[in-house]
Each structure stands twice: as C-alpha cells, then as structure tokens.
Design a protein around this motif. Sequence first.
Motif, mmCIF file in Angstrom:
data_model
loop_
_atom_site.group_PDB
_atom_site.id
_atom_site.type_symbol
_atom_site.label_atom_id
_atom_site.label_comp_id
_atom_site.label_asym_id
_atom_site.label_seq_id
_atom_site.Cartn_x
_atom_site.Cartn_y
_atom_site.Cartn_z
ATOM 1 N N LEU A 117 0.819 -1.205 0.000
ATOM 2 C CA LEU A 117 0.000 0.000 0.000
ATOM 3 C C LEU A 117 0.854 1.256 0.000
ATOM 4 O O LEU A 117 1.881 1.329 0.679
ATOM 5 C CB LEU A 117 -0.908 0.030 1.233
ATOM 6 C CG LEU A 117 -2.091 -0.935 1.257
ATOM 7 C CD1 LEU A 117 -2.778 -0.869 2.613
ATOM 8 C CD2 LEU A 117 -3.078 -0.625 0.139
ATOM 9 N N LYS A 118 0.424 2.252 -0.766
ATOM 10 C CA LYS A 118 1.082 3.548 -0.755
ATOM 11 C C LYS A 118 0.629 4.341 0.465
ATOM 12 O O LYS A 118 -0.429 4.069 1.046
ATOM 13 C CB LYS A 118 0.724 4.331 -2.018
ATOM 14 C CG LYS A 118 1.178 3.679 -3.316
ATOM 15 C CD LYS A 118 0.765 4.525 -4.506
ATOM 16 C CE LYS A 118 1.190 3.893 -5.821
ATOM 17 N NZ LYS A 118 0.774 4.710 -6.987
ATOM 18 N N ASP A 119 1.426 5.327 0.851
ATOM 19 C CA ASP A 119 0.992 6.236 1.902
ATOM 20 C C ASP A 119 -0.249 6.962 1.400
ATOM 21 O O ASP A 119 -0.224 7.574 0.327
ATOM 22 C CB ASP A 119 2.097 7.246 2.219
ATOM 23 C CG ASP A 119 1.656 8.239 3.268
ATOM 24 O OD1 ASP A 119 1.074 9.286 2.891
ATOM 25 O OD2 ASP A 119 1.864 7.980 4.452
ATOM 26 N N PRO A 120 -1.360 6.912 2.146
ATOM 27 C CA PRO A 120 -2.612 7.461 1.611
ATOM 28 C C PRO A 120 -2.571 8.964 1.359
ATOM 29 O O PRO A 120 -3.165 9.445 0.389
ATOM 30 C CB PRO A 120 -3.643 7.095 2.680
ATOM 31 C CG PRO A 120 -2.856 6.854 3.925
ATOM 32 C CD PRO A 120 -1.541 6.299 3.474
ATOM 33 N N ARG A 121 -1.881 9.709 2.194
ATOM 34 C CA ARG A 121 -1.832 11.159 1.980
ATOM 35 C C ARG A 121 -0.974 11.516 0.775
ATOM 36 O O ARG A 121 -1.326 12.406 -0.013
ATOM 37 C CB ARG A 121 -1.333 11.862 3.247
ATOM 38 C CG ARG A 121 -2.398 11.875 4.337
ATOM 39 C CD ARG A 121 -1.912 12.396 5.669
ATOM 40 N NE ARG A 121 -3.002 12.461 6.624
ATOM 41 C CZ ARG A 121 -3.515 11.395 7.250
ATOM 42 N NH1 ARG A 121 -2.994 10.191 7.023
ATOM 43 N NH2 ARG A 121 -4.522 11.537 8.089
ATOM 44 N N GLU A 122 0.128 10.821 0.625
ATOM 45 C CA GLU A 122 0.960 11.058 -0.564
ATOM 46 C C GLU A 122 0.206 10.661 -1.830
ATOM 47 O O GLU A 122 0.279 11.357 -2.855
ATOM 48 C CB GLU A 122 2.268 10.279 -0.457
ATOM 49 C CG GLU A 122 3.212 10.801 0.624
ATOM 50 C CD GLU A 122 4.491 9.977 0.718
ATOM 51 O OE1 GLU A 122 4.639 9.013 -0.082
ATOM 52 O OE2 GLU A 122 5.321 10.281 1.592
ATOM 53 N N HIS A 123 -0.527 9.554 -1.752
ATOM 54 C CA HIS A 123 -1.296 9.126 -2.920
ATOM 55 C C HIS A 123 -2.404 10.134 -3.221
ATOM 56 O O HIS A 123 -2.670 10.433 -4.396
ATOM 57 C CB HIS A 123 -1.890 7.744 -2.672
ATOM 58 C CG HIS A 123 -2.575 7.167 -3.873
ATOM 59 N ND1 HIS A 123 -1.921 6.900 -5.054
ATOM 60 C CD2 HIS A 123 -3.887 6.821 -4.086
ATOM 61 C CE1 HIS A 123 -2.776 6.404 -5.942
ATOM 62 N NE2 HIS A 123 -3.967 6.349 -5.378
ATOM 63 N N ALA A 124 -3.043 10.642 -2.182
ATOM 64 C CA ALA A 124 -4.088 11.649 -2.396
ATOM 65 C C ALA A 124 -3.516 12.889 -3.072
ATOM 66 O O ALA A 124 -4.149 13.476 -3.962
ATOM 67 C CB ALA A 124 -4.746 12.010 -1.069
#
Length: 245
Positions: A117-124
């Motif tokens: 999984l990617k870091d959700p904030r970075e992905h956002a």
Amino acid sequence: MSEADDFRRLHHGRLPGDPLVLPGPWDAASARVFAEAGFPALATPSAGVAASLGYADGQTPADEMFAAVARIVRAVDVPVSADVEDGYGLAPKELVERLLETGAVGCNLEDSVGGVLKDPREHAEWLARVRAEAGGLLFVNARVDVFEYGDDAGDPERAVERAIERAALYVAAGADCVYPIGAPTRLLPLLRSGIQGPVNVGGRVDGEGPSPAGLGELGATRVTFGPGLQRRAAAALREISAGLA
C-alpha cells in the motif's frame, strides 16, 4: 460538455438495485461485443488486457497498455475508462496526456504498488495533481487496496475503517469514484454509509455471489468485473478447442 462529463453523469442519480454495469473488454473484438449488447460504457481490466497481450497481471509495459486501450476506444462508439494500474510511475502530466491520447474518458488508479500500500496522503496528493492536469476531461476511479494488501486484510471490519479513511482523502483530492476492491459483500452497506460519492464494486461472472442488481442493493453505484469476462471467455475457448481434436 465533454465525453467524460457524459460518463460522469452515468454514475449519478442511480437508484438502489440499478448500478452502472461496465463490462471489461480486453481487446477491440470483445469491446464491440459489449457495445453491440447495449452497454452505455466500458471499463478495461488491466489483467484481462495483459492476458490478451501475453503478459502476467502487472507486467504489461506502459506503451503496450496505452496502445491496447487506444485500439479498444477506436473500436466502439461508447465511452471507455482505462485501468492503468498504479500509473506506471509516470508524472501526472504525462499520465494524463497519454490517457487522453488514447481517447479514454476515465481511468482506474491503484493505491498500491507491487502488493504494498502507498501512503494514503501522498497518494491523495498525487491524485489531486492528476485531477488538476486532467480538469474535467478524465473520470478518476481511485482504487482502495486495503482488503487486498493492508495490515488489516485479515480483519475485515478494521479494513472497512481504513478503506473509509482512504476514500475520504481520495474524494477530497478530486476522485470521482472509489473502488474498495476485494471488500466482502456483507460489508458493502458499511462502506456505502461511510463513503461520499459513487462506489465501484467488483462483480462475478461465475454465478457465485450477488448479481449486479444485488450489489446495487447493497450499495454499489457501479459494477465492474476485472479480468473475469476475459477468463471466462478463455475457459469457453478451451472447452471448444477440446472438442476439435
């Protein structure tokens, strides 16, 4: 109004039990079959396209995936959304340019790479840049992979919380739809209640599990099938070929 706006409208105002059903063509011939059957739009599956090109899932070179999508788009007169996995490491500007060159009106983008999984904030933040580059010309379906790869994958109820948290970030970043892939059917009402906007749910073509209408009753706005249709077609071809000997 752009073709992407027309595609976007298909996702809104839907009644429970009437989700948008998007078959997944893996080549131009299958795309024509689905369009001729009357479906209003299509959504390519990366795994199905990979199989048609002779690659394992996740191993298709970006150039070949974009070329395959372009052939599918040219073959039909209905909108086509493209599964482009995690974006192939492309910068948002180049990713958007290449998608628009194919004629696709939307894209499916994963929040994992290589099963992590990617870091959700970075992905956002990355999704926000994609949306900014695209403006309204691409419908962004943000895949949420916590049920597939997250630390809570073995605890579905906890994974629901994580999925809702990620979905909120992605919607705030401009995603038009979210796709909590692999979510257990029984948890769809919880996801539906916690996610703003359209929700993509994976359907099955083997007769197991709810029908698309049943998934709509549980909260699906739209139903896609991943590589299921391509794999069923391949199974039918194996059966036919066995009778040719």
